[in-house]
Design a protein around this motif. Structure first.
Motif, PDB file in Angstrom:
ATOM      1  N   ASP A 292       0.871  -1.180   0.000  1.00 45.04           N
ATOM      2  CA  ASP A 292       0.000   0.000   0.000  1.00 45.04           C
ATOM      3  C   ASP A 292       0.906   1.228   0.000  1.00 45.04           C
ATOM      4  N   TYR A 293       1.074   1.863  -1.174  1.00 43.14           N
ATOM      5  CA  TYR A 293       2.037   2.946  -1.334  1.00 43.14           C
ATOM      6  C   TYR A 293       1.769   4.122  -0.392  1.00 43.14           C
ATOM      7  N   ALA A 294       0.534   4.587  -0.322  1.00 37.75           N
ATOM      8  CA  ALA A 294       0.217   5.750   0.525  1.00 37.75           C
ATOM      9  C   ALA A 294       0.520   5.462   1.997  1.00 37.75           C
ATOM     10  N   ARG A 295       0.132   4.282   2.468  1.00 34.69           N
ATOM     11  CA  ARG A 295       0.379   3.907   3.859  1.00 34.69           C
ATOM     12  C   ARG A 295       1.879   3.813   4.140  1.00 34.69           C
ATOM     13  N   SER A 296       2.625   3.194   3.215  1.00 36.03           N
ATOM     14  CA  SER A 296       4.067   3.044   3.415  1.00 36.03           C
ATOM     15  C   SER A 296       4.795   4.375   3.304  1.00 36.03           C
ATOM     16  N   LYS A 297       4.368   5.225   2.368  1.00 30.48           N
ATOM     17  CA  LYS A 297       4.979   6.554   2.243  1.00 30.48           C
ATOM     18  C   LYS A 297       4.794   7.327   3.545  1.00 30.48           C
TER      19      LYS A 297
END
Length: 131
Positions: A18-23
């Motif tokens: 999950d890109y947004a969560r990891s960012k």
């Protein structure tokens, strides 16, 4: 042949689910600094370059529906460990002379630097990255 020297770790690459969560986790929670953020349309993939205070980097990647990581293909989790070397070609030659398979040397599309990959005995992907 004299063994070339591995001088530092350049970056660790992580593929997230999950890109947004990891960012948010790496930038807001851990406080890493964004160096660059690039969307690679042909791969439907984000690449977020992050800096640690000492200059080490983490590359955070997203891919559509990454499988859990056994080893390959590229998947969620640790992608590879990269070592900085003075000459990718010299170190690749050294590895080849010592019966380690090395991929063709390529040029990073964002930095213009030479790099190549090889594997440890367990299949962990390792990278040589030009100083």
């Amino acid at each position: 042949m004299t063994r070339p020297v591995l001088s530092a770790i350049h970056h660790v690459a992580i593929i997230c689910s999950d890109y947004a969560r990891s960012k948010q986790f790496y930038t807001q929670l851990l406080g890493l600094t964004v160096i660059a953020e690039n969307y690679r349309q042909e791969r439907d993939s984000w690449k977020l370059d992050l800096a640690l205070p000492n200059g080490n980097q983490i590359e955070l990647f997203s891919f559509p529906n990454p499988p859990p990581r056994p080893s390959k293909p590229e998947a969620q989790g640790l992608r590879h460990l990269a070592f900085v070397v003075d000459s990718v070609a010299e170190f690749a030659d050294y590895l080849t002379q010592n019966d380690v398979a090395v991929e063709l040397i390529r040029i990073d599309e964002f930095t213009g630097k030479a790099f190549t990959f090889f594997q440890d005995p367990d299949g962990l992907p390792l990278e040589l990255y030009q100083r």
